[in-house]
Scaffold this active site. Structure first.
Site, short mmCIF file in Angstrom:
data_model
loop_
_atom_site.label_atom_id
_atom_site.label_comp_id
_atom_site.label_asym_id
_atom_site.label_seq_id
_atom_site.Cartn_x
_atom_site.Cartn_y
_atom_site.Cartn_z
N HIS A 118 -0.46 4.56 7.31
CA HIS A 118 0.19 5.12 6.12
C HIS A 118 0.62 6.56 6.30
O HIS A 118 -0.15 7.38 6.78
CB HIS A 118 -0.77 5.00 4.93
CG HIS A 118 -1.19 3.59 4.67
ND1 HIS A 118 -2.43 3.12 5.02
CD2 HIS A 118 -0.51 2.55 4.15
CE1 HIS A 118 -2.50 1.83 4.71
NE2 HIS A 118 -1.35 1.46 4.17
N SER A 150 0.81 -1.22 0.00
CA SER A 150 0.00 0.00 0.00
C SER A 150 0.84 1.27 0.00
O SER A 150 0.33 2.34 -0.33
CB SER A 150 -0.93 0.01 1.21
OG SER A 150 -0.19 -0.15 2.40
N ASP A 195 -3.47 7.84 8.10
CA ASP A 195 -4.39 6.94 8.80
C ASP A 195 -3.60 6.16 9.86
O ASP A 195 -2.57 6.64 10.31
CB ASP A 195 -5.14 6.04 7.81
CG ASP A 195 -4.20 5.11 7.03
OD1 ASP A 195 -3.00 5.03 7.40
OD2 ASP A 195 -4.66 4.48 6.07
#
Ligand SMILES: *[C@@H]1O[C@H](CO)[C@@H](O)[C@H](O)[C@H]1NC(C)=O
Ligand SMILES: *[C@@H]1O[C@H](CO)[C@@H](O)[C@H](O)[C@H]1NC(C)=O
Ligand SMILES: *[C@@H]1O[C@H](CO)[C@@H](O)[C@H](O)[C@H]1NC(C)=O
Ligand SMILES: *[C@@H]1O[C@H](CO)[C@@H](O)[C@H](O)[C@H]1NC(C)=O
Length: 366
Positions: free
Chosen positions: A328, A41, A325
């Site tokens: 990340h 991610s 978040d």
């Protein structure tokens, strides 16, 4: 001095984002013809959108600072670190995700990264689907065949592909979404941290061999970041007395990073036709001198899995937050990460070895 760096950094972030928004073309030829991106991610730009998983970021407030909003499908408020590296290398368009190369020019490269993916095949499968590292390689081989068709043959493709950059940034999910979840995965019962890192490193070594066989010659291998310092790690594991981060997590993943660095050294010796560099993601310190003031709280309201709550309102001081978040980094941190790996004059000693990305781009490959 530190203060100047900060002002310059913040200014530069604003300028770059503006640049993308206006689709500005500066007419320069990129320093490498293409970039191929492998990872999770931290680099995913849309590959998970059509997979059955919660690990996707195509909703608000992801992309709140991205030119096309959450449509950018990045796990951050704006650009990822590989987006910035592409910009530094002179690309004026983003590298397209493998899942949607339709209409894009694959000769500038492809991004195969998949949120929640790991080096290990089973990593994060409790969250749904993802594309693990070795499957990303299979996708790359499909693209190589297409490029061979475009250029008129495999030899022509090899000539082209050897000048490209191959960026690999993966490994944290093998801990966060595998080793530390004994209720779903047996890995921590089979292996101690040293053995587990060795298993991962052995698979990574197979990956590098296969990538070389597919024509890759210039590689950027990124070590695992400080996974014990994420808001989610701190919230779920809790801190011991005196700890600022979950030190056990950082210590376990450091074993893998050291092995990846050793692989880079080994491949540089064994493959004289290639160059490999290692990026130490934990080398520099991130502090107030760079404009950051919030180090371990997410900018958006988060779900129990650490992702932003859909359509929630994010913080407004996003350039001061390290995390968007629960896991990340913000685009502000991604910018710093990209800059320090691209140009070592901005970085703490030892951030890149044996050279930085800028030098790797110029490195002659025969
Ligand atoms: C998503 O982004 C693309 C450009 O990458 C743009 O053409 C499209 O209109 C955007 N869609 C939405 C719903 O914003
Ligand atoms: C690719 O784009 C073309 C033109 O927009 C469209 O007709 C075609 O169905 C698309 N293919 C896929 C696989 O999405
Ligand atoms: C794709 O990019 C290459 C390299 O910049 C260029 O030569 C080629 O014409 C482009 N192809 C298309 C279809 O745009
Ligand atoms: C990265 O840098 C930190 C700080 O200098 C160091 O403690 C760590 O061992 C390095 N990691 C690797 C994989 O070399």
């Amino acid at each position: 001095m530190a203060c100047d760096t900060k002002t310059w950094l913040v200014l530069h972030v604003v300028l770059l984002v503006t640049c993308y928004m206006q689709h500005c073309v500066n007419g320069q030829t990129p320093q490498v013809p293409c970039i191929f991106v492998f990872g999770d991610s931290l680099s995913d730009n849309g590959n998970n959108n059509n997979l059955l998983t919660n690990a996707k970021a195509n909703y608000d407030p992801y992309g709140v600072d991205f030119p096309t909003g959450s449509n950018g499908s990045r796990f951050t408020n704006g650009l990822t670190s590989i987006d910035y590296i592409g910009e530094f290398l002179g690309f004026t368009d983003f590298i397209p995700p493998f899942a949607n190369t339709n209409g894009s020019n694959i000769s500038h490269g492809v991004n195969y990264a998949s949120g929640s993916a790991g080096i290990s095949f089973e990593t994060a499968k409790h969250m749904g689907d993802n594309v693990p590292l070795l499957l990303q390689l299979i996708h790359h081989n499909i693209i190589v065949s297409k490029i061979a068709l475009m250029l008129g043959g495999l030899p022509q493709a090899q000539q082209y592909l050897k000048k490209c950059l191959y960026y690999v940034n993966i490994g944290s999910n093998d801990y966060i979404n595998n080793y530390y979840l004994p209720q779903f995965y047996p890995s921590s019962r089979f292996f101690n941290p040293e053995q587990y890192a060795q298993v991962l490193s052995d698979q990574f070594s197979l990956f590098l061999q296969a990538l070389h066989a597919a024509g890759a010659r210039k590689h950027v291998i990124v070590g695992v970041g400080l996974i014990g310092c994420t808001p989610n790690a701190i919230a779920t594991k809790g801190l011991k007395q005196g700890e600022l981060c979950v030190e056990q997590y950082n210590a376990d993943s450091l074993i893998l990073s050291l092995k990846l660095r050793a692989l880079v050294d080994r491949f540089n010796t064994e493959k004289p036709d290639s160059k490999y560099i290692f990026v130490n993601s934990t080398a520099g310190s991130v502090d107030a001198s760079l404009g950051f003031t919030v180090f371990n709280a997410p900018c958006c309201p988060v779900r129990s899995d650490g992702m932003c709550v859909r359509d929630s309102i994010p913080c407004t001081n996003r350039n001061q937050h390290v995390f968007h978040d629960g896991f990340h980094p913000t685009q502000a941190l991604n910018y710093l990460t990209a800059l320090t790996s691209y140009d070592s004059t901005f970085a703490a000693p030892g951030t890149t070895s044996p050279m930085d990305i800028k030098q790797l781009a110029q490195y002659p490959i025969n």
